[in-house]
Design an enzyme around this catalytic site. Structure first.
Site, PDB file in Angstrom:
ATOM      1  N   ASP A  92      42.727  39.000  40.232  1.00 21.06           N
ATOM      2  CA  ASP A  92      42.436  37.959  41.219  1.00 21.06           C
ATOM      3  C   ASP A  92      41.160  37.232  40.810  1.00 21.06           C
ATOM      4  O   ASP A  92      40.317  37.769  40.075  1.00 21.06           O
ATOM      5  CB  ASP A  92      42.314  38.541  42.623  1.00 21.06           C
ATOM      6  N   GLU A 156      39.733  42.130  44.296  1.00 18.85           N
ATOM      7  CA  GLU A 156      38.323  42.490  44.103  1.00 18.85           C
ATOM      8  C   GLU A 156      37.397  41.395  44.598  1.00 18.85           C
ATOM      9  O   GLU A 156      36.364  41.669  45.208  1.00 18.85           O
ATOM     10  CB  GLU A 156      38.063  42.777  42.620  1.00 18.85           C
TER      11      GLU A 156
END
Length: 454
Positions: A92, A156
């Protein structure tokens, strides 16, 4: 001069690495549905899973984590009795911010001036490619001497704790003798660095309400309580005159006694405009790695475009607080809440919401795994010695893994050196750093296997 076969192999693999990183960067995998569709993250996760299967990983799985994201897991068994090493990255990415400020499209890997530009190129899609390069180099040279687990996280950057909670519910899944977190970076290009500390973080939204609705500023301005003005006062209370972070009850005087960050180097790396002063006091390293730091990362109120002459009834901001080792992020959050409530003026209504949190982390840089990494970095960076530095960012999973596996040695390396400009526009990765760190990681795995056999 002795030729390093691992380095030779990695060099031949770099064109493939560039192609794969371009494919992975193409996914707009921001783990926030308000910014990008969930399908982009799902596509990125499937790409990572396919890459692991292509390398012979077993038990490859998309893990549905409690925050709604997916993490990708795979296992590559090593020789009987070999230690297990967990390799971590995340797919991500941060939002692009001002897309018009990007010199090239953010989700199209573009080579320019010897660097590869694109969102996630360094943080942290490049980290996953680094792991692949290291493993491929070892396979080409006769085999991987350890069992390898790979976990690639899907949220994250949001700090929503999905993988942490999944790991706690499945404690055997990520168990390993050593853990390599590929999500930090060298102090600067060409200087091999392990990260010794990470600041934790807490993310808070504050909303101020003063009126039932906006009012004409000519008719009511001057007496009607202005929600935006109240919010500005609240936010201003978080800084002293010199720009230091001020949160009632939260200590901010610690110092950093390791590798220092010269002021002029920092000004250049941070692209501080001429004549503009830095925030805070103490050394730059004190401010970045040893002390709390608050940042207002967004404000919601009437935009300038289309603004009307009215008194705002509501205003909202999102605040990021970085918390250094020695502080508990939960306690820091409580202190921040109390401070915001106390400093809200005019009895305005204030509502607070915590939207993310992660604890600070301190690694044991004297562990045997660090010796193995130091030896590996001498090979990958001839003439250089491995350095230890702090990092102002947060990787919430580190503390979870340290608590679950107290005997595991956790190392932090990666591609996010200052020129990478992670989280900013025009993020990039140095292909030379990708190549050298992949060589270092491959040698580390060899060294670590030998150290466990000794």
């Amino acid at each position: 001069m002795t030729v390093d076969p691992i380095a030779e192999t990695v060099a031949t693999l770099m064109p493939r690495a560039k192609t794969e990183l371009a494919e992975l960067v193409r996914f707009q995998s921001v783990a926030d549905p308000a910014v990008a569709p969930r399908s982009e993250c799902e596509a990125a996760a499937n790409w990572v899973a396919g890459a692991l299967r292509g390398e012979g990983f077993q038990d490859v799985a998309l893990l549905d984590t409690p925050d709604g994201s997916q993490s990708v897991y795979g296992l590559l068994p090593g020789p009987e009795g070999a230690p297990t090493v967990l390799l971590y990255a995340h797919y991500d990415v941060q939002p692009t911010l001002d897309e018009a400020a990007w010199v090239s499209p953010p989700f199209e890997l573009t080579e320019r001036g010897g660097r590869w530009y694109g969102r996630g190129a360094a943080d942290c899609k490049g980290g996953f490619i680094m792991h692949l390069l290291a493993l491929r180099a070892l396979k080409a040279g006769g085999g991987i001497p350890v069992s390898v687990k790979v976990i690639v996280e899907g949220s994250e950057e949001q700090g929503t704790g999905g993988l942490e909670r999944y790991a706690e519910a499945h404690p055997e899944l990520l168990r390993a003798d050593a853990i390599v977190i590929g999500d930090t970076g060298n102090f600067r290009v060409g200087l091999p660095t392990v990260t010794a500390t990470l600041r934790g973080m807490t993310m808070v939204r504050v909303r101020i309400d003063t009126l039932e609705g906006n009012l004409h500023s000519g008719q009511f301005g001057g007496a009607a309580p202005d929600a935006l003005a109240a919010l500005i006062r609240v936010l201003d209370s978080l800084r002293a005159a010199d720009g230091s972070t001020v949160i009632d009850g939260l200590g901010a005087e610690a110092s950093w006694d390791g590798l220092q960050y010269p002021v002029e180097d920092f000004r250049k790396d941070a692209k501080v405009l001429d004549g503009v002063g830095l925030l805070g006091s103490g050394t730059v390293a004190d401010r970045l790695w040893a002390r709390p730091a608050v940042t207002v990362i967004g404000i919601d109120c009437s935009p300038v475009a289309g603004a009307t002459p009215s008194v705002p009834a509501s205003a909202r901001a999102q605040i990021s607080l970085r918390v250094p080792p020695g502080h508990d992020a939960s306690e820091a959050t409580k202190l921040l809440f109390t401070h915001l409530e106390k400093h809200t003026p005019w009895n305005a209504r204030v509502s607070l919401e915590q939207v993310g949190q992660g604890q600070p982390f301190r690694a044991d840089v004297n562990s045997p795994a660090y010796t193995s990494m130091a030896d590996a970095m001498r090979i990958a960076y001839p003439g250089e010695e491995m350095q230890s530095a702090g990092m102002g960012g947060s990787i919430p999973l580190c503390n979870t893994l340290a608590a679950l596996y107290p005997e595991a040695e956790i190392l932090l390396i990666g591609l996010s050196e200052p020129e990478a400009q992670i989280h900013a526009v025009n993020e990039s990765v140095s292909p030379q750093e990708l190549e050298r760190l992949s060589v270092a990681e491959a040698h580390f795995l060899v060294n670590y296997a030998r150290s466990k056999q000794a």
